[in-house]
Design a protein around this motif. Structure first.
Motif, PDB file in Angstrom:
ATOM      1  N   ARG A 101       0.564  -1.117  -0.104  1.00 21.59           N
ATOM      2  CA  ARG A 101       0.150  -0.231  -0.091  1.00 21.59           C
ATOM      3  C   ARG A 101       0.591   1.451   0.027  1.00 21.59           C
ATOM      4  NH1 ARG A 101      -3.279  -3.216  -1.641  1.00 21.59           N
ATOM      5  NH2 ARG A 101      -5.031  -3.612  -0.665  1.00 21.59           N
ATOM      6  N   THR A 102       0.632   2.316  -0.438  1.00 23.01           N
ATOM      7  CA  THR A 102       1.566   3.398  -1.262  1.00 23.01           C
ATOM      8  C   THR A 102       0.838   4.642  -0.346  1.00 23.01           C
ATOM      9  OG1 THR A 102       0.806   3.839  -3.396  1.00 23.01           O
ATOM     10  CG2 THR A 102       2.700   2.998  -3.323  1.00 23.01           C
ATOM     11  N   GLY A 103       1.723   5.542   0.016  1.00 23.51           N
ATOM     12  CA  GLY A 103       0.963   6.320   0.300  1.00 23.51           C
ATOM     13  C   GLY A 103       1.119   7.412  -0.646  1.00 23.51           C
ATOM     14  N   PRO A 104       0.872   9.149   0.182  1.00 26.14           N
ATOM     15  CA  PRO A 104       0.746   9.733  -1.133  1.00 26.14           C
ATOM     16  C   PRO A 104       2.183  10.007  -2.113  1.00 26.14           C
ATOM     17  CG  PRO A 104       0.350  11.204   0.591  1.00 26.14           C
ATOM     18  CD  PRO A 104       1.009   9.349   0.990  1.00 26.14           C
ATOM     19  N   PHE A 108       7.793   8.010  -2.021  1.00 24.20           N
ATOM     20  CA  PHE A 108       6.458   8.231  -1.731  1.00 24.20           C
ATOM     21  C   PHE A 108       6.749   6.853  -0.178  1.00 24.20           C
ATOM     22  CE2 PHE A 108       7.687   4.835  -4.884  1.00 24.20           C
ATOM     23  CZ  PHE A 108       7.451   3.697  -4.482  1.00 24.20           C
ATOM     24  N   THR A 109       5.260   6.481   0.053  1.00 27.40           N
ATOM     25  CA  THR A 109       5.808   5.647   1.417  1.00 27.40           C
ATOM     26  C   THR A 109       5.322   4.245   0.977  1.00 27.40           C
ATOM     27  OG1 THR A 109       4.358   6.439   3.068  1.00 27.40           O
ATOM     28  CG2 THR A 109       6.299   6.666   3.090  1.00 27.40           C
ATOM     29  N   VAL A 110       6.075   2.873   1.384  1.00 29.36           N
ATOM     30  CA  VAL A 110       4.819   1.766   1.459  1.00 29.36           C
ATOM     31  C   VAL A 110       4.838   1.529   2.331  1.00 29.36           C
ATOM     32  CG1 VAL A 110       7.468   0.580   0.129  1.00 29.36           C
ATOM     33  CG2 VAL A 110       4.679   0.658  -0.245  1.00 29.36           C
ATOM     34  N   VAL A 111       3.976   1.282   2.343  1.00 32.12           N
ATOM     35  CA  VAL A 111       3.126  -0.136   3.976  1.00 32.12           C
ATOM     36  C   VAL A 111       3.622  -1.632   3.101  1.00 32.12           C
ATOM     37  CG1 VAL A 111       1.637  -1.308   6.131  1.00 32.12           C
ATOM     38  CG2 VAL A 111       2.091   1.053   5.311  1.00 32.12           C
ATOM     39  N   MET A 112       4.603  -2.491   3.769  1.00 32.69           N
ATOM     40  CA  MET A 112       4.224  -3.520   2.525  1.00 32.69           C
ATOM     41  C   MET A 112       3.684  -4.520   3.681  1.00 32.69           C
ATOM     42  SD  MET A 112       6.413  -3.372  -0.463  1.00 32.69           S
ATOM     43  CE  MET A 112       6.030  -5.130  -0.536  1.00 32.69           C
ATOM     44  N   THR A 113       3.128  -5.970   3.396  1.00 35.09           N
ATOM     45  CA  THR A 113       2.624  -6.875   4.636  1.00 35.09           C
ATOM     46  C   THR A 113       2.606  -8.483   4.250  1.00 35.09           C
ATOM     47  OG1 THR A 113       0.082  -7.329   3.514  1.00 35.09           O
ATOM     48  CG2 THR A 113       0.482  -4.912   5.116  1.00 35.09           C
ATOM     49  N   ASP A 122       1.415 -11.300   8.818  1.00 40.00           N
ATOM     50  CA  ASP A 122       2.223 -11.795  10.118  1.00 40.00           C
ATOM     51  C   ASP A 122       3.231 -10.789  10.045  1.00 40.00           C
ATOM     52  OD1 ASP A 122       0.625 -14.178  10.331  1.00 40.00           O
ATOM     53  OD2 ASP A 122       2.461 -15.345   8.593  1.00 40.00           O
ATOM     54  N   ARG A 123       3.646 -10.201   9.146  1.00 34.48           N
ATOM     55  CA  ARG A 123       4.650  -9.177   8.816  1.00 34.48           C
ATOM     56  C   ARG A 123       4.007  -8.003   8.281  1.00 34.48           C
ATOM     57  NH1 ARG A 123       6.758 -13.569   8.069  1.00 34.48           N
ATOM     58  NH2 ARG A 123       6.418 -13.704   6.031  1.00 34.48           N
ATOM     59  N   ILE A 124       4.616  -6.595   8.888  1.00 34.76           N
ATOM     60  CA  ILE A 124       4.125  -5.364   8.688  1.00 34.76           C
ATOM     61  C   ILE A 124       5.745  -4.980   8.529  1.00 34.76           C
ATOM     62  CG2 ILE A 124       3.075  -2.895   8.661  1.00 34.76           C
ATOM     63  CD1 ILE A 124       0.883  -5.234   9.800  1.00 34.76           C
ATOM     64  N   GLN A 125       6.194  -3.758   7.284  1.00 34.11           N
ATOM     65  CA  GLN A 125       7.250  -3.040   7.774  1.00 34.11           C
ATOM     66  C   GLN A 125       6.875  -1.673   6.093  1.00 34.11           C
ATOM     67  OE1 GLN A 125      10.557  -3.034   9.150  1.00 34.11           O
ATOM     68  NE2 GLN A 125       9.840  -0.866   8.391  1.00 34.11           N
TER      69      GLN A 125
END
Length: 152
Positions: A92-95, A109-114, A123-126
């Motif tokens: 999921r990318t941020g702006p 951008f920022t990205v949240v990897m799951t 199980d994992r989020i970074q």
């Protein structure tokens, strides 16, 4: 007298056909470079989430260079390893901030990897902060040629 009426009817049909042709040609116009770049980002994110590594890697330039000397082959291997290790992958990318420079761009951008087993919660989020270099290559597609990321 029937002839002039027939001729009058043909002209509006020709005009309508010309308008239709112009509308079709206008629809064929290429999207703006930034829009095509954003579409490529979306396509790569979807390919990752939908477990299609070959489609993801198509968005990576042949001469890619990343963090710690990572090249295109290493990116491909990393994606495949993560897909094998995790039943579900999410990104999921941020702006997204895009700076255009002719046929090149810098994208931040920022990205949240799951990742995980596919249960309700991952199980994992970074989260990562990403700075990347993109260019429009000879085939007209935008590809990433440089990336640096840091945990957020």
């Amino acid at each position: 007298m029937a002839r002039p009426c027939a001729r009058v009817r043909v002209r509006p049909l020709r005009a309508m056909a010309l308008l239709l042709l112009l509308a079709v040609l206008a629809g064929c116009e290429r999207a703006a470079p930034e829009q095509r770049l954003r579409e490529q980002l979306d396509a790569m994110q979807a390919a990752l989430s939908e477990r299609r590594p070959a489609e993801f890697i198509e968005g990576v330039s042949e001469d890619f260079s990343g963090k710690d000397g990572m090249d295109r082959a290493a990116v491909h291997n990393l994606v495949r390893i993560q897909l094998l290790a995790n039943q579900r992958i999410g990104a999921r990318t941020g702006p997204i901030e895009v700076e255009m420079h002719q046929n090149q761009a810098t994208v931040r951008f920022t990205v949240v990897m799951t990742g995980g087993s596919g249960r309700i919660l991952p199980d994992r989020i970074q989260a990562y902060r990403v700075t990347s270099g993109w260019r429009e290559e000879d085939d007209g597609r935008w590809r990433i040629y440089y990336a640096d990321w840091t945990p957020d």
